[in-house]
Motif scaffolding. Structure first.
Motif, mmCIF file in Angstrom:
data_model
loop_
_atom_site.group_PDB
_atom_site.id
_atom_site.type_symbol
_atom_site.label_atom_id
_atom_site.label_comp_id
_atom_site.label_asym_id
_atom_site.label_seq_id
_atom_site.Cartn_x
_atom_site.Cartn_y
_atom_site.Cartn_z
ATOM 1 N N GLU A 19 0.818 -1.204 0.000
ATOM 2 C CA GLU A 19 0.000 0.000 0.000
ATOM 3 C C GLU A 19 0.854 1.256 0.000
ATOM 4 O O GLU A 19 0.424 2.314 -0.473
ATOM 5 C CB GLU A 19 -0.937 -0.026 1.202
ATOM 6 N N PRO A 23 1.661 3.413 -4.695
ATOM 7 C CA PRO A 23 1.531 4.843 -5.016
ATOM 8 C C PRO A 23 2.875 5.490 -5.345
ATOM 9 O O PRO A 23 2.936 6.439 -6.138
ATOM 10 C CB PRO A 23 0.913 5.440 -3.755
ATOM 11 N N ALA A 24 3.954 4.949 -4.742
ATOM 12 C CA ALA A 24 5.273 5.533 -5.045
ATOM 13 C C ALA A 24 5.745 5.129 -6.442
ATOM 14 O O ALA A 24 6.439 5.898 -7.116
ATOM 15 C CB ALA A 24 6.278 5.092 -3.987
ATOM 16 N N TRP A 26 3.698 4.316 -9.031
ATOM 17 C CA TRP A 26 2.712 4.617 -10.082
ATOM 18 C C TRP A 26 3.214 5.648 -11.094
ATOM 19 O O TRP A 26 3.057 5.451 -12.303
ATOM 20 C CB TRP A 26 1.399 5.076 -9.442
ATOM 21 N N PRO A 27 3.844 6.735 -10.731
ATOM 22 C CA PRO A 27 4.336 7.676 -11.754
ATOM 23 C C PRO A 27 5.351 7.029 -12.699
ATOM 24 O O PRO A 27 5.318 7.263 -13.918
ATOM 25 C CB PRO A 27 4.952 8.800 -10.937
ATOM 26 N N ASN A 70 10.762 8.633 -5.287
ATOM 27 C CA ASN A 70 9.644 8.019 -4.557
ATOM 28 C C ASN A 70 10.099 6.847 -3.692
ATOM 29 O O ASN A 70 9.577 6.646 -2.584
ATOM 30 C CB ASN A 70 8.566 7.566 -5.534
ATOM 31 N N LEU A 140 -5.070 4.409 -4.639
ATOM 32 C CA LEU A 140 -4.579 5.190 -5.770
ATOM 33 C C LEU A 140 -5.661 6.121 -6.316
ATOM 34 O O LEU A 140 -5.352 7.157 -6.910
ATOM 35 C CB LEU A 140 -4.087 4.242 -6.875
ATOM 36 N N ARG A 142 -7.515 8.042 -4.697
ATOM 37 C CA ARG A 142 -7.444 9.341 -4.030
ATOM 38 C C ARG A 142 -6.346 10.217 -4.624
ATOM 39 O O ARG A 142 -6.431 11.439 -4.576
ATOM 40 C CB ARG A 142 -7.186 9.134 -2.535
ATOM 41 N N ARG A 143 -5.301 9.578 -5.195
ATOM 42 C CA ARG A 143 -4.214 10.348 -5.797
ATOM 43 C C ARG A 143 -4.518 10.701 -7.258
ATOM 44 O O ARG A 143 -4.189 11.790 -7.706
ATOM 45 C CB ARG A 143 -2.912 9.548 -5.727
ATOM 46 N N ASP A 144 -5.150 9.735 -8.035
ATOM 47 C CA ASP A 144 -5.448 9.959 -9.459
ATOM 48 C C ASP A 144 -6.923 10.317 -9.597
ATOM 49 O O ASP A 144 -7.763 9.507 -10.009
ATOM 50 C CB ASP A 144 -5.108 8.700 -10.257
ATOM 51 N N THR A 145 -7.269 11.502 -9.224
ATOM 52 C CA THR A 145 -8.675 11.929 -9.274
ATOM 53 C C THR A 145 -9.163 12.122 -10.691
ATOM 54 O O THR A 145 -10.364 12.071 -10.959
ATOM 55 C CB THR A 145 -8.835 13.238 -8.494
ATOM 56 N N ARG A 149 -5.187 6.735 -15.190
ATOM 57 C CA ARG A 149 -4.762 5.346 -15.331
ATOM 58 C C ARG A 149 -5.691 4.569 -16.272
ATOM 59 O O ARG A 149 -5.253 3.674 -16.999
ATOM 60 C CB ARG A 149 -4.725 4.680 -13.953
#
Length: 865
Positions: A19, A23-24, A26-27, A70, A140, A142-145, A149
């Motif tokens: 978890e 997110p680290a 993903w970019p 990240n 994810l 919440r980060r990629d609104t 993706r």
């Protein structure tokens, strides 16, 4: 914590680690996915060397930078966080798992405290075995609104679908910049199809690399001439070329990496497609030529019963016939002295049994009796054409063009002068004088004003000096119509209309016309058939009034057909057209046309003459039946007297004191019954009773009565046999014959009392049969029909037909008058099944849930049938 609890604690720690890790990463994954999509789309090699190298460097730097930043900041989960994750995923409160690491602090030597502590630890271990790890939730979303993706995933799916066939080559080009820039070499890919001409009915052929080895014959591919080769080359260097037996044809360049070629194949044995000196694919082929049609006479040209020219042919073609015609030319070498006018050739279109058939056998009927060449030798040549205009011709057949024989004397005289206009066009004045002589005797044509005015018009046209040679054709047409008017009134016009609608319907079936057009033509055919039959009926009445005798005929060759038969055939044709069996409908139309052509002019008069003879035979049979009835009445009277005499003898014996038997006891009672029945018998004619009284002195014995009754029964059987050969037998006569047999048996047993009821029944049945026979004869005379056909028009009844004829009255064997053929008329069950299949195809065609290729196939079936 136990073993199971330790494993679950480590899994919970891994969930927490993922978890934090995903997110680290993903970019960095998004950058790698974007690069993969560009590589599969093969976009990077088109940028040029420097832009390509800069893009690679940019992607690499961004990927490494984001990954380092990240991952360097990635926090690891704390040891106690795994226990809290287990407690949270399992729905536990108050952090019970932390108690597994605690120890007993106060007075550990107290037995009561130690037992309680041990029970507490056991409960916690049991609870640990039921713990749940749960699934990781990186959060994810919440980060990629913006949902980037999902967009990246869709782009990757499209890129894989496009670039999968050569994904390895595209990825290699994406990571290796080249100085050639946008012109980076792509491995060539070839697609080639062969589309045969549409008239062949063959499916397109996709040319593969292993086509020659897959060929069933193990040799060259067979390609119909006129097929179109469609080839496309994607990639490679240079302009591709098609090589056919050494002759090169260059492709057209669509863009720098796509090339296209479309070429019609008419010759060649070797096909190859080359690019930059390399052979991409090659095939050995055989161009199959389209052979010309073959046509010949199936039988010699003949004349139908209605003087139409019958031409029957058989023709074949490798891909399908398009048209069949007949050319008729005058045989000049046999008529050197004749100076014919008009056209040089008569062109006739013959019907075909189906749309573009490969094999065809059919017959056409053409009324050429009105043509000026009628009655003269002509040569007939058949011609068959295919879809590309190739023709095949038959051998020439020399025949005498059918000519109509007129029975009316004035009509014959007019036709004779009409022939002179054909062979002696310069004798117009003499011909006009002969026509004037005919017109001056109106009593010969019953003072018909139509005939008089027509003759005067023809004379005026022939004598007008301003009229050129073309007026001869108009005068001939007028004289022909006048002769037909004299000969048979409106029959010829109705017959001409009938032939025309039959021809139009055959052409519509051959070219696969619409259902609406076929229904309209069928309605016209039915109306034309009614007009033709009504005109023939009127002709029969007029000939009977004028006392004109029809031509002699052979009854065995005469068609037996009525309106019900024709209506039944047309109803079956309609059902065949609705169910899609148009080939069989066309065959039935040809059969009906043959039947109508074999109907002779004046057939109704022949049938009427035959009916008069049959009526005379029936009158004679009626007289014989009346004589049998009279003789049966006399026998009944004699039997009654015999019974009375036997009763009188029994009474005398009883009065003399003799002991009566059982039979004597019943004698008076039975005698009373017989007297009652005898009173019914004496209700016959007075002549029979007088004759019976005259024979009282010479009384008949029971044996003599039995012999007389048997003779009457045999006479009735012979009469019934002769009636059965001519028509129907009244059923009462059969019952009378059985009653006569019972009476004869009773008389032979010396029991006249038992014979009286049977004789009385036979007498009643003979009278009823005679009455029914008289009613049938009266109905036949009122309707003007042929005797013996009365029962055919009643519902559910059919007149008896000879065993050597089919249901339409035609001979089973082909006697030359008409083609019997092999037409299989579908049964009602077959037509119903065809209708169900047709409706099911229509339903599936409208079902949008079915695949497109299946619906296209069903639509082609519906258009074809």
């Amino acid at each position: 914590m136990g073993i199971g609890g330790g494993v679950k604690q480590r899994l919970a720690w891994l969930n927490l680690f993922w978890e934090a890790l995903w997110p680290a990463l993903w970019p960095s994954v998004a950058v790698a996915g974007l690069f993969l999509a560009l590589a599969l789309f093969d976009i990077l090699p088109t940028l040029g060397f420097y832009a390509h190298a800069a893009a690679l460097a940019g992607f690499l730097i961004v990927f490494i930078g984001l990954t380092w930043r990240n991952l360097r900041r990635l926090p690891l989960p704390a040891p106690g966080a795994a226990l809290r994750r287990l407690e949270t995923a399992s729905g536990l409160t108050h952090r019970p798992l932390s108690g597994l690491r605690d120890s007993l602090g106060s007075n550990p030597k107290d037995p009561m405290a130690a037992a309680l502590w041990q029970a507490h630890q056991t409960r916690l271990r049991t609870l640990a075995r039921s713990l749940r790890v749960g699934y990781p939730s990186p959060g994810l979303a919440r980060r990629d609104t913006g949902g980037l993706r999902a967009a990246l995933g869709l782009v990757l799916v499209i890129a894989v679908a496009i670039g999968w066939p050569d994904a390895g080559e595209r990825l290699a080009r994406a990571v290796t910049p080249s100085f050639t820039g946008g012109s980076t070499q792509i491995a060539p890919r070839l697609d080639a199809w062969v589309n045969p001409p549409s008239y062949t009915g063959m499916a397109p052929l996709y040319l593969r690399k292993d086509q020659n080895t897959a060929d069933a014959a193990g040799g060259a591919l067979s390609i119909p001439t006129g097929s179109k080769l469609l080839a496309q080359v994607h990639g490679g260097e240079g302009q591709p070329a098609l090589v056919i037996d050494g002759q090169r044809t260059a492709f057209q360049t669509v863009d720098p990496i796509n090339h296209r070629l479309e070429l019609e194949l008419t010759q060649g044995s070797s096909l190859a497609i080359e690019q930059n000196g390399k052979v991409l694919q090659s095939w050995q082929v055989t161009i199959v030529p389209d052979r010309a049609p073959d046509i010949a006479f199936a039988s010699d040209p003949s004349e139908s019963e209605r003087h139409a020219l019958r031409l029957e042919y058989r023709a074949t073609d490798d891909y399908g016939l398009e048209k069949v015609t007949a050319s008729i030319r005058r045989v000049a070498e046999q008529q050197p002295e004749a100076a014919f006018v008009g056209e040089e050739t008569i062109e006739l279109t013959l019907p075909m049994p189906a749309l573009a058939p490969k094999q065809a056998r059919a017959a056409g009927y053409h009324d050429l009796t009105a043509h000026p060449w009628a009655g003269t030798p002509v040569g007939v040549t058949l011609t068959a054409s295919d879809a590309i205009g190739q023709t095949g011709r038959s051998e020439r057949q020399v025949i005498v063009l059918p000519e109509r024989a007129f029975s009316h004397p004035v009509a014959r005289a007019i036709i004779e002068q009409r022939k002179r206009l054909t062979t002696e066009p310069d004798q117009r004045k003499g011909i006009a004088d002969q026509l004037a002589e005919i017109a001056s005797r109106p009593q010969l044509y019953n003072h018909d004003t139509v005939v008089f005015l027509a003759l005067k018009t023809a004379i005026a046209r022939l004598l007008n000096p301003r009229n050129g040679p073309q007026i001869i054709g108009d005068a001939q047409a007028l004289l022909w119509d006048t002769a037909l008017h004299l000969e048979d009134g409106g029959v010829s016009l109705a017959e001409r209309d009938l032939r025309d609608i039959q021809r139009r319907l055959q052409e519509a079936l051959a070219r696969d016309a619409s259902d609406e057009e076929l229904q309209r033509l069928m309605d016209e055919l039915e109306r034309a058939m009614d007009r033709f039959l009504e005109a023939m009926q009127q002709q029969m009445e007029q000939m009977a009034e004028q006392g004109i005798q029809p031509e002699p005929f052979d009854p065995s060759q005469m068609q037996q057909i009525d309106r019900q038969d024709l209506q039944r055939m047309m109803d079956q044709m309609r059902e065949m057209m609705r169910s899609g069996a148009r080939d069989k409908a066309q065959q039935m139309l040809s059969q009906m046309q043959q039947m109508m052509e074999n109907l002779r002019a004046g057939m109704q008069q022949q049938q009427q003459q035959q009916g008069n003879q049959q009526m005379q035979r029936q009158m004679q049979q009626m007289q014989e039946l009346q004589d049998l009835t009279r003789r049966q009445q006399q026998l009944l009277d004699q039997t009654f007297r015999m019974q009375q005499q036997m009763e009188g003898q029994g009474q005398q014996q009883s009065q003399q004191g003799q002991q009566p038997g059982e039979q004597g006891q019943q004698g008076p009672q039975q005698g009373q019954q017989n007297r009652q029945q005898g009173q019914q018998g004496r209700s016959g004619d007075a002549q029979g009773q007088a004759q019976g009284q005259g024979q009282q002195q010479g009384q008949m014995t029971p044996q003599q009565g039995a012999a007389l009754q048997e003779a009457l029964r045999r006479a009735l059987g012979d009469l019934m046999r002769r009636m059965g050969e001519a028509g129907e037998i009244p059923r009462q006569l059969g019952q009378a014959e059985r009653s006569m047999r019972d009476s004869s048996q009773a008389l032979q047993g010396n029991q006249p009392g038992e014979a009286i009821p049977s004789e009385n029944e036979a007498l009643d049945q003979l009278r009823s049969g005679a009455q029914q026979m008289a009613e049938q004869m009266q109905q036949q005379m009122m309707a003007g029909r042929q005797p013996g056909q009365q029962g055919r028009d009643q519902a559910g009844q059919r007149g008896q037909q000879r065993s050597d004829r089919d249901p339409f009255g035609r001979p089973l064997n082909n006697d030359g008058n008409f083609a019997t053929g092999d037409v299989q008329v579908p049964e009602e069950a077959d037509l119903q099944r065809a209708r169900e299949i047709f409706d099911e195809l229509r339903r599936r065609s409208g079902d949008t849930s079915r695949p497109d290729y299946e619906r296209d196939y069903i639509d082609r079936l519906l258009r074809r049938f």
